[in-house]
Each structure stands twice: as structure tokens, then as C-alpha cells.
Design a protein around this motif. Structure first.
Motif, mmCIF file in Angstrom:
data_model
loop_
_atom_site.group_PDB
_atom_site.id
_atom_site.type_symbol
_atom_site.label_atom_id
_atom_site.label_comp_id
_atom_site.label_asym_id
_atom_site.label_seq_id
_atom_site.Cartn_x
_atom_site.Cartn_y
_atom_site.Cartn_z
ATOM 1 N N ASP A 30 1.779 -10.953 -3.708
ATOM 2 C CA ASP A 30 2.205 -10.428 -5.007
ATOM 3 C C ASP A 30 1.043 -10.061 -5.920
ATOM 4 O OD1 ASP A 30 4.866 -10.567 -4.374
ATOM 5 O OD2 ASP A 30 5.197 -12.530 -5.298
ATOM 6 N N VAL A 31 -0.147 -10.576 -5.641
ATOM 7 C CA VAL A 31 -1.312 -10.217 -6.465
ATOM 8 C C VAL A 31 -2.262 -9.288 -5.722
ATOM 9 C CG1 VAL A 31 -1.188 -12.310 -7.838
ATOM 10 C CG2 VAL A 31 -2.567 -12.301 -5.743
ATOM 11 N N THR A 32 -1.820 -8.782 -4.570
ATOM 12 C CA THR A 32 -2.642 -7.859 -3.784
ATOM 13 C C THR A 32 -2.208 -6.427 -4.069
ATOM 14 O OG1 THR A 32 -2.876 -9.495 -2.012
ATOM 15 C CG2 THR A 32 -3.385 -7.197 -1.470
ATOM 16 N N ASP A 33 -3.158 -5.593 -4.422
ATOM 17 C CA ASP A 33 -2.854 -4.195 -4.755
ATOM 18 C C ASP A 33 -3.906 -3.303 -4.123
ATOM 19 O OD1 ASP A 33 -1.845 -1.887 -5.790
ATOM 20 O OD2 ASP A 33 -2.694 -2.175 -7.795
ATOM 21 N N THR A 34 -3.518 -2.546 -3.115
ATOM 22 C CA THR A 34 -4.447 -1.625 -2.455
ATOM 23 C C THR A 34 -3.807 -0.254 -2.335
ATOM 24 O OG1 THR A 34 -3.630 -2.241 -0.263
ATOM 25 C CG2 THR A 34 -5.512 -3.475 -1.109
ATOM 26 N N GLU A 35 -4.626 0.738 -2.082
ATOM 27 C CA GLU A 35 -4.141 2.098 -1.878
ATOM 28 C C GLU A 35 -3.499 2.219 -0.497
ATOM 29 O OE1 GLU A 35 -4.150 4.681 -4.084
ATOM 30 O OE2 GLU A 35 -4.782 3.101 -5.481
ATOM 31 N N PRO A 36 -2.530 3.125 -0.345
ATOM 32 C CA PRO A 36 -1.921 3.318 0.981
ATOM 33 C C PRO A 36 -2.945 3.832 1.982
ATOM 34 C CG PRO A 36 -1.226 5.053 -0.539
ATOM 35 C CD PRO A 36 -1.949 4.029 -1.358
ATOM 36 N N ALA A 37 -2.718 3.501 3.251
ATOM 37 C CA ALA A 37 -3.628 3.957 4.297
ATOM 38 C C ALA A 37 -3.401 5.423 4.626
ATOM 39 C CB ALA A 37 -3.452 3.104 5.550
ATOM 40 N N THR A 38 -2.130 5.862 4.601
ATOM 41 C CA THR A 38 -1.779 7.247 4.917
ATOM 42 C C THR A 38 -0.319 7.443 4.524
ATOM 43 O OG1 THR A 38 -1.757 8.920 6.681
ATOM 44 C CG2 THR A 38 -1.097 6.695 7.289
#
Length: 691
Positions: A30-38
Motif C-alpha cells: 500500500d505504500v509502494t508506488d512505481t511506474e508501470p512497466a509497459t
């Protein structure tokens, strides 16, 4: 860290992890926020769960971009071709609710042959319901039994009413084998008009103590284009056991004991339910028998309306769980109506969703869309917002659902809606009259600006500069001006024609987070709004001294990336009152599923090379617009038709230089020099394509 989150997800998914460990893991996610891979099928995907990407799906790994493919887990050891991806539930729409896993590789025998299946002669259980036993070789039996061990189960959207777990898969090979077996085993009267077994299967699993699969009817499959309709449900039990009862055909018969590899086929008019086995796991497949459409099949528009509501509320229920029971009720009404006509409960309270998008308030149920009337809101804008909402289109990287504020309202009728929206509209207009007031929607936008603004698409395509007679960039360096060089201008105009063919017919464009519409594509005739567009994206048809200093493609950059939304929808019926607009969409019409396409189109512009590195250009520099349209251009394509001498052949360059587009032909007429151009290019009559 991301790899650890990925691996721990599958380690904790076996159902045996302590609750506190699962809670700690969820807190980390819930505290992890990353950009999509594709992206895939219009959905952004990640290889591990995050606060945004929480819904797991299983797909053929070969469909993932090669550059990031190895980061995605292959959690099913028996089926290594399947990769697990995580998607954002807010991006889902009725086109992507369900994850249909490709499993033909799992069922393929030697040389890709289908399984060898045989059904014993069918025994009648009750009227229009039969049972038989599936016989098959050990290898094929192991494949069917092994489906459970693939661990592809995901929580169904209607988990509250169905119990257990399931996954959906597609196998033409299994369907082919079952089609042949059914044709030999079932009574001849049942097979009148029989076409095939549906290749989409549902694999269901229940443990002792799980909730029952509640009483329901199966919604018939219908394909108006092919004239196909399903009439019988097929249940293939991969495990055996006893239940209370294991299968209950309401008004027909109840089956308490079921042997493994029993196949039950019954008329879809039957309501039915099933309990888990008292001991042992209950695993079964469900599909249906497809028939050529019978003359007695008719079409009721109200059924399509109810089905639209069910689909819409299913998507909304992901974040408003109270809507799930309403969606389930609508599905059951529709299923019953296919056989007995539509029976509605006039006393039942119905759900509505009140939404606000960039200051525009509207109320929707999936079939009806109501808008309050204001001086700044046009009917075309109402139609555009309805399309964006129904299909949950993406604006930039954000799903429409994420750009709205939403609230569920239950009511006994629709009489309250006009006054409710009128009050909201007056409040909005009052707030907008204050200079310091801000738009209360989640989306961007300035005070007083339309939520969906009209836009002149020709502004994306400025006219070319007059060309000069210079030789090439090498001989004109450093005064070379690519905006006036004839071969650069020529390629830019061809690129513009390519982009126009996709952009100009589109009724709605996405410019980053902004969305604009072409009012000319929303045609009002009587009480209908016709949304114009093109049915499909078709190939675009178009009909030297280059020394060191690059090639024309180096100078054609991307001015903007435009999302072009093409919709193939029936006319939108509307009514207008003093208070607002009431739009009605019958997307399904009880016979067909609406289509729409959303694509991104790079708009070309001519740019200068700030620092001209002649040696770099000799080895092949960046060609940004060409690469944006077709990344394979970097490695050269496989086209066979001639292209300019400076370019490697590729399908994109074949399109740019071998054909005249439908758009170009319609708006500019036939090129008088086409014959000469084709002769010079050596394309011949076939390459010209009737330009």
C-alpha cells in the motif's frame, strides 16, 4: 525491492500464510508506488503489486514487451508460457473485466493435436438435462486434472454471490474435442442446429465449507454477426463427491452424488445452484453448446438496457461494493428474460451513480445518463462524457473513473434526478462566478473552461514552408534549414497525411490529460445523436542528392502524441427538458457488443538538428517520428515494395510512399503525378493499388 514484492506475493498466495504476515505484506504494498512497466490491451501493467496495481492476471508471456518480459513472474511451473501481471482495477471496463487465460498449449498433444475425448451415451436426468461419462487417455486425463494445480485462480467480480474461486480460459483444442464427443453422445433432437462447444471455459473450485454457488441462470452467449446462440450449459466435473445437493436444477432434479469426469448438459432455462462437496475439493469446468440462431429468437430492447446496467455496475462495484448485488440481480433478470420475457420488480430500489467530472455533474446507471442544463454544457459534450464514462477511457495515463468524484444513490424512481442536478448545476455556476473558486473535480481544468472542449484538429497540421533549391545538409552546413528543404518537407507532409487518416475521423481526442471533441462528429438528427468515426483503422494510402548530413527521417520529430478514440456505437437517444438532458444508450441491443478503438497517434513536425554530428548521421541517427509510429523502423522492416533510396524498407515506409490515403484522395483529389511516381518507384500496377 520490487522483485521481493513480486516473489512474496506468490509465496503468500498458497492460503497457508499467517494472517499477520499477510497484513504486513499488504501494508508494504500500500505504500509502494512505481511506474508501470509497459501497457497491454490498453492497460498499464506492473510485474509486482503496488498501491495502484493490485489485480493479478495471467497472460501469454510472449505478448509482453521483450525489454521487460523477464521481470514478470512465471508462477505456474506446469505452464511456463504464462506470465503474471498486475493491473490497476480502476482502469478496467466491460471489455477487460475478465482475464481469459490462453491454454491451447496446455491441451496440445503431438503436433498440436486436440485431446482424444469420448462421451458415453447420454442418460436423461430430467427434461432437457442429460449426464454422461467422459473417457479419455491417461495423458489427456492428466491435463484436465492438472488445471487445478496451475494455480490460476483469481477472485471473481461477483465473489459475494458465487462462492469458491475460478479462472476463465480459452482453448480451441479442448472445445474441438468436446464438440466431436457431444455430437456422438447426445440425443439427436438436442443436436438440431448444434454448431460447436464454446471455447471459453470457466474452471471453478470449491472447498468443503465454502459458500454455495447461489441460485442463478446462466446468461446465454449470443453472437448476432455469426447467428450463434447458446442453449445448453455444459458442466464437466474433474473431481467427484457428494453435496447437499452437488447440483440442483430447480424444478427438474437434484443430484447429490457425482463421479469424477461426469459431464452434465442441461437447458439454460433452468435455474440452478450447487453446494461444495462434503469431503474433498470440488473442481468443475463450465461452458455451453452453441447453436445456429433459431427463427423464434427475437430481440427486446429492454433486455439490452438491463444488461448494460449490469455491465456498468459491475465495473463500478470494484470501488462501491454495495453495487455488486444490484449487478447480480440485473444479470439474473436478463438471463431469465431470454426465456420467459422481462419481469421487473416495480417496488425495488434501483442504484444510480452521481459523478462529477471537471465541474460537470451527471447521474448514470449504465443505460441512462442524465445531465443538468447550463449555458456552457452542450449536447455533444454530454455525449462525449457518456462515452468516456461508459468505456472508462484513459486520458493521458489516467482512467476516466479516476478523474471523477462518485457517490452511489439508491432510489425508487428517477423523478428526483432533474431537481438534484439542477441544484448541483446552480451551485457550480454560482461558485464559478467567484474568481477564486476552483474546479471541484479530480481532473485538471481552469474555472469556466468546458470539461470537454471543442477543438479544431487542423491546428495540429500547419502548412509547410516554401522549399528552396539547396543540395543537401552537408553542402549547406551550418545554414541548412530543414523546414524548407524539399525532401524533408515531402516526408513531413506524408507523415501528416498518415496522422490525419487516424486523427481527423475521431470524434474525441486525448491531448495528455486534456480531452477535446470534434463537434462535427456528433450529428443530431431528431432525438438521436450519431457519433461519427471510422469503423476500423485501415492502411493509410499515399502515392536526389543526399550526401553526409543525415536523411529526412532524422528531421521529422513528434510534435504531440494524440489519443484518437474511434467509437462504433448505435445512435444515442436523448430527450431535453428545461432542466437538462436525458441520454439513453442501448450498446448491446440484446444482440451485439459495441466496439471502440483507442489509439495514440504521433503528430509530425520538422525540427533542426542542433548539433550536426556527420559521423553519427552516417551510422544512422534517431528518426523520432518514424520510430514513434513503428519502433521496428530502427532495425528495418520486411516490406517488399520500393521506398526512397535513403531508407531501409519497412511496412510504415511502404504505406507512406506507395499509396494515396482515402483521406487524402477524398479531400485533395487524385495526384496527377501518381502514374509517373509509381513508374519511377517501380511499384507497377499492383503496388499502386488503384491510386
Amino acid at each position: 525491492m520490487s522483485t521481493e514484492l513480486r516473489d512474496r506475493f506468490f509465496a503468500l498466495s498458497n492460503g497457508q500464510a499467517p494472517a499477520d504476515e499477510i497484513a504486513r505484506y499488504r501494508a508494504e504494498v500500500d505504500v509502494t508506488d512505481t511506474e508501470p512497466a509497459t501497457t497491454l490491451d490498453g492497460l498499464a501493467i506492473s510485474w509486482h503489486p503496488t498501491a495502484r496495481f493490485k489485480a493479478v492476471r495471467f497472460i501469454d508471456a510472449e505478448r509482453i514487451d521483450e525489454g521487460v518480459r523477464e521481470r514478470f513472474a512465471r508462477p505456474s511451473e506446469p505452464a511456463p508460457h504464462l506470465a503474471a501481471v498486475f493491473v490497476d482495477p480502476r482502469e478496467l471496463s466491460f471489455r477487460t473485466f475478465e482475464n481469459i487465460v490462453p491454454l491451447d498449449r496446455w491441451f496440445a498433444g503431438a503436433q498440436g493435436s486436440p485431446p482424444e475425448l469420448e462421451l458415453t451415451e447420454a442418460v436423461e436426468l430430467t427434461k432437457d438435462a442429460y449426464a454422461s461419462t467422459l473417457r479419455l487417455p491417461d495423458a489427456d486425463r492428466a491435463r484436465l486434472e492438472g488445471l487445478d494445480a496451475l494455480n490460476l485462480y483469481v477472485p471473481p467480480l461477483n465473489a459475494a454471490t458465487r462462492g469458491g474461486e475460478r479462472f476463465i480460459f480459452h482453448s480451441a483444442l479442448l472445445a474441438e474435442a468436446l464438440t466431436e464427443a457431444v455430437a456422438k453422445a447426445m440425443p439427436k433432437p438436442l443436436l438440431d442446429g448444434f454448431s460447436h462447444v464454446n471455447p471459453v471455459f470457466r474452471c471453478n473450485r470449491f472447498e468443503p465449507g465454502d459458500s454455495h454457488f447461489h441460485r442463478h441462470r446462466d446468461t446465454p452467449y449470443y453472437d448476432a454477426a455469426r447467428g450463434h446462440v447458446s442453449r445448453y450449459t455444459v458442466l464437466l466435473y474433474l473431481t467427484g463427491g457428494s453435496g447437499d445437493p452437488a447440483l440442483d436444477l430447480i424444478g427438474g432434479t437434484a443430484v447429490e452424488d457425482i463421479e469424477s469426469f461426469t459431464c452434465v448438459i442441461f437447458d439454460q432455462r433452468y435455474e440452478h445452484e450447487g453446494a461444495p462437496f462434503r469431503e474433498g475439493r470440488k473442481v468443475f469446468l463450465r461452458t455451453e453448446l452453441i447453436f445456429a440462431e433459431a427463427p423464434e429468437v427475437t430481440h427486446d430492447p429492454e433486455i439490452g438496457a438491463q444488461f448494460s446496467k449490469a455491465c456498468y455496475l459491475t465495473g463500478e462495484s470494484v470501488f462501491a461494493p454495495e453495487l455488486a448485488r444490484h449487478a447480480d440481480a440485473y444479470y439474473n433478470q436478463v438471463s431469465a428474460a431470454h426465456w420467459n420475457g422481462l419481469a421487473l420488480d416495480d417496488a425495488a430500489r434501483e442504484p444510480y451513480v452521481h459523478k462529477q467530472f471537471r465541474g460537470v455533474h451527471f447521474v448514470a446507471n449504465g443505460y441512462d445518463f442524465w445531465f443538468g442544463k447550463s449555458d456552457t454544457l452542450s449536447l455533444a459534450e454530454c455525449a462525449a462524457i457518456t462515452l468516456l464514462d461508459y468505456f472508462n477511457c484513459k486520458l493521458g495515463e489516467t482512467a476516466f473513473r479516476d478523474l471523477c468524484e462518485s457517490a452511489v444513490i439508491e432510489a425508487e424512481d428517477q423523478a428526483w434526478i432533474p431537481a438534484f442536478l439542477n441544484d448541483k448545476t446552480k451551485t457550480k455556476d454560482k461558485d464559478r462566478s467567484k474568481p477564486e473558486s476552483k474546479d471541484t473535480g479530480n481532473g485538471s481544468g481552469n474555472v469556466g473552461t468546458p470539461a470537454v472542449a471543442p477543438f479544431d484538429k487542423s491546428a495540429l497540421f500547419p502548412e509547410s514552408e516554401l522549399t528552396d533549391d539547396v543540395c543537401c545538409p552537408f553542402h549547406q552546413f551550418p545554414q541548412f534549414d530543414p523546414t524548407r528543404f524539399d525532401e524533408v518537407v515531402d516526408l513531413n507532409e506524408r507523415a501528416q497525411s498518415f496522422a490525419k487518416a487516424h486523427i481527423m475521423p475521431a470524434p474525441i481526442l486525448m491531448l495528455g490529460e486534456d480531452v477535446v471533441l470534434d463537434p462535427e462528429k456528433f450529428v443530431i438528427r431528431g432525438n438521436q445523436i450519431h457519433v461519427l468515426g471510422k469503423e476500423s483503422l485501415t492502411p493509410v494510402n499515399f502515392a536526389a542528392c543526399w550526401n553526409s548530413g543525415g536523411v529526412p527521417g532524422n528531421y521529422i520529430d513528434v510534435a504531440a502524441t494524440v489519443g484518437a478514440a474511434h467509437f462504433l456505437v448505435p445512435p444515442i437517444v436523448f430527450s431535453e427538458t428545461e432542466d437538462g438532458y436525458h441520454l439513453q444508450f442501448d450498446f448491446f441491443r440484446n444482440t451485439w457488443m459495441v466496439k471502440h478503438q483507442q489509439a495514440t497517434v504521433p503528430v509530425p513536425r520538422i525540427s533542426s538538428l542542433a548539433e550536426l554530428d556527420l559521423y553519427e548521421l552516417e551510422e544512422g541517427a534517431s528518426e523520432p517520428w518514424l520510430e514513434a509510429v513503428d519502433p521496428s523502423i530502427v532495425d528495418g522492416g520486411s516490406g517488399k515494395r520500393p521506398t526512397p533510396w535513403w531508407a531501409d524498407s519497412s511496412p510504415l515506409l511502404d504505406e507512406l510512399y506507395d499509396y494515396v490515403s482515402d483521406y487524402e484522395y477524398e479531400h485533395y483529389g487524385e495526384d496527377e503525378d501518381d502514374e509517373d511516381d509509381d513508374e519511377d518507384d517501380g511499384a507497377g500496377e499492383e503496388g499502386a493499388g488503384g491510386a
